[in-house]
Design a protein around this motif. Structure first.
Motif, PDB file in Angstrom:
ATOM      1  N   LEU A 193       0.838  -1.206   0.000  1.00 29.51           N
ATOM      2  CA  LEU A 193       0.000   0.000   0.000  1.00 29.51           C
ATOM      3  C   LEU A 193       0.869   1.250   0.000  1.00 29.51           C
ATOM      4  CD1 LEU A 193      -2.728   1.482   0.321  1.00 29.51           C
ATOM      5  CD2 LEU A 193      -2.541   1.118   2.802  1.00 29.51           C
ATOM      6  N   TYR A 194       2.057   1.177   0.618  1.00 24.28           N
ATOM      7  CA  TYR A 194       2.953   2.345   0.728  1.00 24.28           C
ATOM      8  C   TYR A 194       3.352   2.856  -0.652  1.00 24.28           C
ATOM      9  CZ  TYR A 194       7.075   5.106   1.763  1.00 24.28           C
ATOM     10  OH  TYR A 194       7.999   6.100   1.839  1.00 24.28           O
ATOM     11  N   ASN A 195       3.430   1.938  -1.671  1.00 24.93           N
ATOM     12  CA  ASN A 195       3.787   2.367  -3.018  1.00 24.93           C
ATOM     13  C   ASN A 195       2.757   3.353  -3.561  1.00 24.93           C
ATOM     14  OD1 ASN A 195       6.060   0.772  -3.035  1.00 24.93           O
ATOM     15  ND2 ASN A 195       4.999  -1.001  -3.893  1.00 24.93           N
ATOM     16  N   PHE A 196       1.476   3.079  -3.334  1.00 23.71           N
ATOM     17  CA  PHE A 196       0.410   3.966  -3.819  1.00 23.71           C
ATOM     18  C   PHE A 196       0.410   5.289  -3.050  1.00 23.71           C
ATOM     19  CE2 PHE A 196      -0.791  -0.244  -5.134  1.00 23.71           C
ATOM     20  CZ  PHE A 196      -1.366  -0.076  -6.379  1.00 23.71           C
ATOM     21  N   GLU A 197       0.674   5.213  -1.741  1.00 25.87           N
ATOM     22  CA  GLU A 197       0.719   6.441  -0.939  1.00 25.87           C
ATOM     23  C   GLU A 197       1.875   7.328  -1.377  1.00 25.87           C
ATOM     24  OE1 GLU A 197       1.020   4.899   2.991  1.00 25.87           O
ATOM     25  OE2 GLU A 197      -1.151   4.667   3.263  1.00 25.87           O
ATOM     26  N   LEU A 198       3.008   6.716  -1.734  1.00 22.89           N
ATOM     27  CA  LEU A 198       4.160   7.476  -2.185  1.00 22.89           C
ATOM     28  C   LEU A 198       3.878   8.156  -3.521  1.00 22.89           C
ATOM     29  CD1 LEU A 198       7.021   8.139  -1.314  1.00 22.89           C
ATOM     30  CD2 LEU A 198       7.823   6.179  -2.603  1.00 22.89           C
ATOM     31  N   GLU A 227       3.994  12.309  -3.991  1.00 16.70           N
ATOM     32  CA  GLU A 227       4.876  12.995  -4.928  1.00 16.70           C
ATOM     33  C   GLU A 227       4.070  13.740  -5.986  1.00 16.70           C
ATOM     34  OE1 GLU A 227       8.095  13.314  -4.599  1.00 16.70           O
ATOM     35  OE2 GLU A 227       7.800  12.283  -2.698  1.00 16.70           O
ATOM     36  N   ALA A 228       2.916  13.216  -6.388  1.00 18.22           N
ATOM     37  CA  ALA A 228       2.067  13.912  -7.354  1.00 18.22           C
ATOM     38  C   ALA A 228       1.523  15.199  -6.755  1.00 18.22           C
ATOM     39  CB  ALA A 228       0.919  12.998  -7.792  1.00 18.22           C
ATOM     40  N   GLU A 229       1.109  15.137  -5.490  1.00 17.00           N
ATOM     41  CA  GLU A 229       0.598  16.352  -4.829  1.00 17.00           C
ATOM     42  C   GLU A 229       1.680  17.397  -4.694  1.00 17.00           C
ATOM     43  OE1 GLU A 229      -0.996  14.941  -1.181  1.00 17.00           O
ATOM     44  OE2 GLU A 229      -2.877  14.218  -2.041  1.00 17.00           O
ATOM     45  N   VAL A 230       2.905  16.978  -4.348  1.00 14.30           N
ATOM     46  CA  VAL A 230       4.013  17.931  -4.234  1.00 14.30           C
ATOM     47  C   VAL A 230       4.257  18.621  -5.578  1.00 14.30           C
ATOM     48  CG1 VAL A 230       6.501  18.159  -3.856  1.00 14.30           C
ATOM     49  CG2 VAL A 230       5.125  16.755  -2.323  1.00 14.30           C
ATOM     50  N   ALA A 231       4.140  17.864  -6.695  1.00 10.36           N
ATOM     51  CA  ALA A 231       4.356  18.427  -8.028  1.00 10.36           C
ATOM     52  C   ALA A 231       3.140  19.182  -8.538  1.00 10.36           C
ATOM     53  CB  ALA A 231       4.722  17.313  -8.999  1.00 10.36           C
ATOM     54  N   GLY A 232       2.034  19.212  -7.762  1.00  8.83           N
ATOM     55  CA  GLY A 232       0.841  19.945  -8.172  1.00  8.83           C
ATOM     56  C   GLY A 232       0.054  19.236  -9.260  1.00  8.83           C
ATOM     57  N   LYS A 233       0.081  17.909  -9.249  1.00  7.20           N
ATOM     58  CA  LYS A 233      -0.616  17.147 -10.279  1.00  7.20           C
ATOM     59  C   LYS A 233      -1.688  16.270  -9.649  1.00  7.20           C
ATOM     60  CE  LYS A 233       3.523  17.013 -13.237  1.00  7.20           C
ATOM     61  NZ  LYS A 233       2.969  17.797 -14.356  1.00  7.20           N
ATOM     62  N   THR A 234      -2.743  15.986 -10.406  1.00 13.67           N
ATOM     63  CA  THR A 234      -3.838  15.120  -9.968  1.00 13.67           C
ATOM     64  C   THR A 234      -3.707  13.777 -10.676  1.00 13.67           C
ATOM     65  OG1 THR A 234      -5.272  17.029  -9.643  1.00 13.67           O
ATOM     66  CG2 THR A 234      -6.333  14.863  -9.794  1.00 13.67           C
ATOM     67  N   VAL A 235      -3.671  12.708  -9.892  1.00 11.09           N
ATOM     68  CA  VAL A 235      -3.450  11.379 -10.451  1.00 11.09           C
ATOM     69  C   VAL A 235      -4.658  10.478 -10.154  1.00 11.09           C
ATOM     70  CG1 VAL A 235      -2.038   9.307 -10.308  1.00 11.09           C
ATOM     71  CG2 VAL A 235      -0.954  11.531 -10.308  1.00 11.09           C
ATOM     72  N   SER A 236      -5.079   9.726 -11.173  1.00  7.94           N
ATOM     73  CA  SER A 236      -6.083   8.685 -10.993  1.00  7.94           C
ATOM     74  C   SER A 236      -5.550   7.412 -11.634  1.00  7.94           C
ATOM     75  CB  SER A 236      -7.417   9.104 -11.629  1.00  7.94           C
ATOM     76  OG  SER A 236      -7.258   9.369 -13.013  1.00  7.94           O
ATOM     77  N   ILE A 237      -6.175   6.279 -11.325  1.00 10.02           N
ATOM     78  CA  ILE A 237      -5.667   4.981 -11.791  1.00 10.02           C
ATOM     79  C   ILE A 237      -6.776   4.209 -12.513  1.00 10.02           C
ATOM     80  CG2 ILE A 237      -4.891   2.714 -10.991  1.00 10.02           C
ATOM     81  CD1 ILE A 237      -3.233   4.103  -8.906  1.00 10.02           C
ATOM     82  N   SER A 238      -6.358   3.606 -13.629  1.00 10.69           N
ATOM     83  CA  SER A 238      -7.252   2.735 -14.402  1.00 10.69           C
ATOM     84  C   SER A 238      -6.605   1.359 -14.478  1.00 10.69           C
ATOM     85  CB  SER A 238      -7.481   3.311 -15.801  1.00 10.69           C
ATOM     86  OG  SER A 238      -8.195   2.385 -16.593  1.00 10.69           O
TER      87      SER A 238
END
Length: 548
Positions: free
Chosen positions: A41-46, A50-61
């Motif tokens: 689970l830590y991989n997804f949290e990481l 990092e996406a939030e720090v870079a100001g990006k919104t990430v979703s998964i398919s």
């Protein structure tokens, strides 16, 4: 919105790198079944952090339910891929019998075999190629994928005419084997080259925090060490005297009657008892000219050694008995004392003029006016101040700080001689004392650093500006007080050497993971040379870390 395909073997550092390289702020990660990252689970949290720090919104398919579940737990919006492609593929496998026969006849006629249906694994390999990963880069990191990839290549029949099919297939295998052997050779040479000449450059940026301080500081010669709580600093008091005689041209003209002057040594070769001479005591030159003492003086007693008298002496100023140039005489080896004539002291006390008497004049000559005297004194005074300060600053030990008003030059003596010399110049004698109170720059920085560490124990200064105000020196007590204003920018404590020791010889992915977890890291970049290296050099000297 940009869709980024992730392979099964991609680890978190590679996924984060793809996110950071994308120019879009909204990203969809397409993750296949059995991806390596679903092991924790830590991989997804990481990835989310990092996406939030870079100001990006990430979703998964993904078609993998376990991937979707872990993503949702980590706070990432996730869902199943659209099933359109799957249904389309399934429908394409159902072909009417008539059409199938026609296609079969057409295939036999033209001898063009139908390429195998694309699978999810084929799509994954094609996607990896589109992203710029060469076959051997993937083969070096993922040996199993390499075997599958070669197998997929062999499944694609050549698109040639029937008569050439057999020859092309046989020749293609030979070419493939040759290419693979050549690539393996190139890969081996590249590995050796990288092992001996490879290098890495790592650029790191850390979060910076502003910090300010304002307070009263006391620096004193009685304080021996820095006390940040009380605002105390050790100080040192400097003192240096200096005297000078300067000549200035006289601008006035007057009728003068001036007596010559000279310096003489008065000797006592008479007894061990001292002898007093009153002012105006006469001393006669061999030609009979008389010079008189300017001031009373006491000649010390002579020494006695082995029953013999050793003469003593003292310097004194004399002035000619009359004005005029005829008294500009000398030097003389012996000036007698007329007052002792006819007594034993006459031969026991005498004077010696080692330089000619000067200044005797009667007539019209240059004279110093009051304005000349005032100007001469002012220039002599300023010259003393400049000379003292310049000499002091040149001799000052490195690291000492002398604030502007914490130094002072006082004129202790300033005398103008109105008499002029043969060139028409008069003289001004000046004496001055320079004093200053200073402290060490390192002591101030130590005090400020101690105050900062109370609030930020894990930080250090990236920038520091110090301003001194309300400076008040006390030269008598040797104490200096002032207001200190410190304006700084803080950065996390970081050791480039420690980081080198941790990542030297490590695979690129592991090095990225080590760097990503650094405290207050805002940006990082790893550059390897040559570009095909997959791990950092084992020699720490070949790893260059640039950070701020």
């Amino acid at each position: 919105m940009k869709k980024i395909s992730i392979t099964r073997k991609d680890l978190v550092p590679r996924i984060v790198e793809k996110i950071l390289e994308s120019e879009d702020n909204e990203i969809v990660l397409s993750i296949p079944r059995d991806s390596e990252i679903k092991k924790s689970l830590y991989n997804f949290e990481l990835i989310r952090r990092e996406a939030e720090v870079a100001g990006k919104t990430v979703s998964i398919s993904s078609l993998d339910a376990e991937v979707i579940e872990l993503a949702n737990k980590a706070g990432i919006v996730a869902g199943s891929r659209s099933e359109e492609n799957v249904e389309s593929n399934l429908m394409s496998d159902i072909i009417p019998l008539k059409r199938a026969k026609e296609e079969k006849r057409e295939t036999v006629k033209h001898h063009v075999p139908k390429p195998p249906r694309k699978t999810e694994e084929n799509e994954e390999i094609e996607e990896a190629l589109k992203l710029g990963k060469s076959f051997w880069e993937k083969a070096e990191k993922e040996s199993e994928t390499k075997k599958q990839f070669i197998k997929k290549i062999d499944e694609f029949p050549p698109q040639e005419e029937p008569v050439k099919k057999t020859r092309w297939h046989f020749g293609g295998k030979k070419i493939a084997v040759s290419v693979i052997a050549l690539l393996l050779l190139i890969l081996g040479v590249g590995w050796i080259f990288g092992a001996f000449w490879g290098k890495a450059e790592i650029s790191l940026s850390f979060k910076k925090t502003p910090w300010q301080y304002s307070g009263k500081i006391t620096a004193s010669k009685t304080i021996s060490q820095v006390d940040a709580d009380k605002g105390y600093l050790p100080a040192e008091v400097f003192s240096q005297p200096k005297n000078v005689t300067r000549l200035f041209p006289a601008s006035g003209v007057a009728q003068v009657s001036q007596k010559a002057t000279a310096k003489i040594l008065i000797y006592n070769a008479y007894s061990s008892s001292k002898q007093t001479f009153v002012a105006t005591t006469r001393f006669a030159a061999p030609d009979g000219k008389i010079f008189r003492l300017d001031n009373a003086i006491v000649v010390p007693g002579a020494g006695i050694k082995d029953g013999k008298i050793i003469p003593s002496s003292i310097e004194a100023s004399v002035t000619a008995d009359k004005a005029g140039a005829e008294y500009n005489v000398g030097p003389f080896n012996k000036l007698s004392v007329p007052g002792f004539k006819g007594t034993p002291r006459y031969d026991g006390f005498y004077g010696v003029m080692s330089r000619q008497a000067s200044g005797g004049f009667v007539g019209s000559k240059k004279v110093a006016t009051e304005q000349d005297l005032s100007s001469g004194k002012e220039k002599t005074s300023q010259g003393l101040k400049d000379a003292l300060q310049g000499v002091f600053l040149n001799d000052l030990s490195p690291g000492f700080n002398i604030l502007g008003v914490a130094s002072s030059t006082s004129i202790t003596k300033l005398v103008a001689n109105k008499s002029t010399d043969a060139e028409g110049n008069f003289s001004v004698f000046g004496e001055a004392l320079f004093r200053a109170i200073g402290f060490r720059d390192e002591d101030v920085k130590s005090l400020v650093r101690t105050l900062m560490l109370k609030d930020y124990p894990d930080m250090d200064f990236a920038e520091l500006k110090l301003d001194y105000q309300n400076i008040k020196p006390d030269f008598v007590s040797g104490q200096l007080t002032f207001s200190l204003v410190a304006d700084g920018v803080l950065k996390p404590k970081f050791s480039a050497d420690d980081l080198k020791a941790k990542i030297a010889g490590k695979p690129l992915g592991e090095a990225r993971t080590t760097i990503i977890i650094l405290s207050d890291l805002t940006n990082a970049k790893i550059s390897l040379w040559p570009f095909w290296l997959s791990e950092l050099p084992k020699d720490e000297s070949k790893i260059n870390i640039i950070w701020n």
